[in-house]
Design an enzyme around this catalytic site. Sequence first.
Site, PDB file in Angstrom:
ATOM      1  N   LYS A  90       0.653  -1.109  -0.106  1.00 16.41           N
ATOM      2  CA  LYS A  90       0.028   0.122  -0.040  1.00 16.41           C
ATOM      3  C   LYS A  90       0.834   1.218  -0.008  1.00 16.41           C
ATOM      4  O   LYS A  90       0.542   2.217  -0.557  1.00 16.41           O
ATOM      5  CB  LYS A  90      -0.983   0.156   1.263  1.00 16.41           C
ATOM      6  N   GLU A 112      -9.972   6.946   3.894  1.00 19.16           N
ATOM      7  CA  GLU A 112     -10.780   5.805   4.428  1.00 19.16           C
ATOM      8  C   GLU A 112     -10.062   4.542   4.759  1.00 19.16           C
ATOM      9  O   GLU A 112      -9.042   4.375   4.091  1.00 19.16           O
ATOM     10  CB  GLU A 112     -12.005   5.623   3.821  1.00 19.16           C
ATOM     11  N   SER A 378       1.705  -9.618  -1.051  1.00 21.28           N
ATOM     12  CA  SER A 378       1.323  -8.380  -0.853  1.00 21.28           C
ATOM     13  C   SER A 378       1.651  -7.734   0.465  1.00 21.28           C
ATOM     14  O   SER A 378       1.984  -6.689   0.693  1.00 21.28           O
ATOM     15  CB  SER A 378      -0.020  -8.019  -1.123  1.00 21.28           C
TER      16      SER A 378
HETATM   17  C1  PLP Z   1      -4.963  -4.181   1.657  1.00 19.98           C
HETATM   18  C2  PLP Z   1      -4.337  -5.267   1.527  1.00 19.98           C
HETATM   19  C3  PLP Z   1      -4.583  -6.114   0.345  1.00 19.98           C
HETATM   20  C4  PLP Z   1      -6.088  -5.783  -0.549  1.00 19.98           C
HETATM   21  O1  PLP Z   1      -6.070  -4.407  -1.345  1.00 19.98           O
HETATM   22  P1  PLP Z   1      -5.804  -4.618  -2.939  1.00 19.98           P
HETATM   23  O2  PLP Z   1      -6.126  -3.143  -3.263  1.00 19.98           O
HETATM   24  O3  PLP Z   1      -6.850  -5.507  -3.537  1.00 19.98           O
HETATM   25  O4  PLP Z   1      -4.345  -5.013  -3.275  1.00 19.98           O
HETATM   26  C5  PLP Z   1      -4.199  -7.363   0.092  1.00 19.98           C
HETATM   27  N1  PLP Z   1      -2.993  -7.601   0.700  1.00 19.98           N
HETATM   28  C6  PLP Z   1      -2.573  -6.848   1.723  1.00 19.98           C
HETATM   29  C7  PLP Z   1      -1.358  -7.140   2.643  1.00 19.98           C
HETATM   30  C8  PLP Z   1      -3.084  -5.615   2.160  1.00 19.98           C
HETATM   31  O5  PLP Z   1      -2.898  -4.734   3.053  1.00 19.98           O
END
Ligand code: PLP
Length: 394
Positions: A90, A112, A378
């Site tokens: 993010k 948000e 992610s």
């Molecule tokens: C917020 C988050 C997501 C989901 O958000 P996307 O916009 O779909 O990427 C996925 N993995 C992690 C670790 C997150 O913090």
Amino acid sequence: MSNFEVDEYGYFGNYGGAFIPEMLYHNVEELRQKYAELINESSFQEQYHQLLSDYVGRPSPLYMAKHLSEKYNAKIYLKREDLNHTGAHKINNTIGQILLAERLGKKRIIAETGAGQHGVATATVCALRGLECVIYMGAVDIERQAPNVARMKMLGAEVVAAHSGSKTLKDATNEAMRDWINNPTDTFYIIGSVVGPHPYPDMVAKFQSVISKETKIQLLEKEGRENPDYVLACVGGGSNAMGMFYHYINEPSVRLIAVEAGGKGVKSGYSAATTQLGKEGILHGSKSIIMQTTDGQIIEPHSISAGLDYPGIGPQHAHLWDTKRAKYVSITDEESLEAGLLLTRQEGIIPALESAHALAYLEYMDLKSDEIVVVCLSGRGDKDLSTYANHFNF
Ligand SMILES: *Cc1c(COP(=O)(O)O)cnc(C)c1O
């Protein structure tokens, strides 16, 4: 230009656009007119990439997971977004948007947040750049996500509770929109995924595209080819997936797989598998696929991972789904927990439960030994430890 890119009206095929109240028109129009130009300026690019390298810690490694590769009989690589500062992808986006806000002369940042991950990433860059920060969060989420609330406050943000509706993410989004309408000149709204009115979905995808840009370079170095056979990523709103897909969209040999949260099962009534349960509609300022009742009320989504607990997907995903350029699948809560434990035991990496959804889909793939798969890891799993611990009785 390929037909997977945004058109001049902000559409990806049938999806996208900017469905906004009159009061926001000026703000969104200003952003729309300037974002592409500003983010392509060499001084912007320099500042953005400098912060990505020195502050976020990029490039994130592309790690060849040896034990997973043996288990699945293919070459499994992990793109390590979990190693970024603040523990997920993010921050790539919030760094980009705060630099843009500065260039537009905005002094006040709003955002948000659901689980608090985007709130923390936003509060972090506001501390970094010395800008005022207000984070809207559902009252129920404030209770559930106390550590992230404390992080945001420590970073100097004001956390405002949304008490309407189900007191969760969509209510926080409504409050943030209301704030933006009331403060149209000095305030910049940092949206956390590839959702919202045009130009947000395209802009956020561009900021996250560094993920696939680096992957191409790293894979070429390690394997002698830029393109894997598959890329996998989980989808909440879809920003890590868009980043992972971005530079592969026009490479037809690369199969794109997006993993949604099946929750307790797609038909259980507790799910966030948007492409399977949703229909075309308008949410948060754009037309996409969303989970809704026959009379258009949003259906409360469910996922064990807070980051995937969103009733829609970004419009570019809706287009990739519609055109079948990417395949959309779902993984249950239970399967993601198992996949999270498996990665931990096999590679010594505790993944975020969101990322564990993408990993879990490896079980369903029929891979050949010379095939290369890149999974977007992610985020890291620290925030999910109590969920893992409760489930597995540690
Ligand atoms: C917020 C988050 C997501 C989901 O958000 P996307 O916009 O779909 O990427 C996925 N993995 C992690 C670790 C997150 O913090």
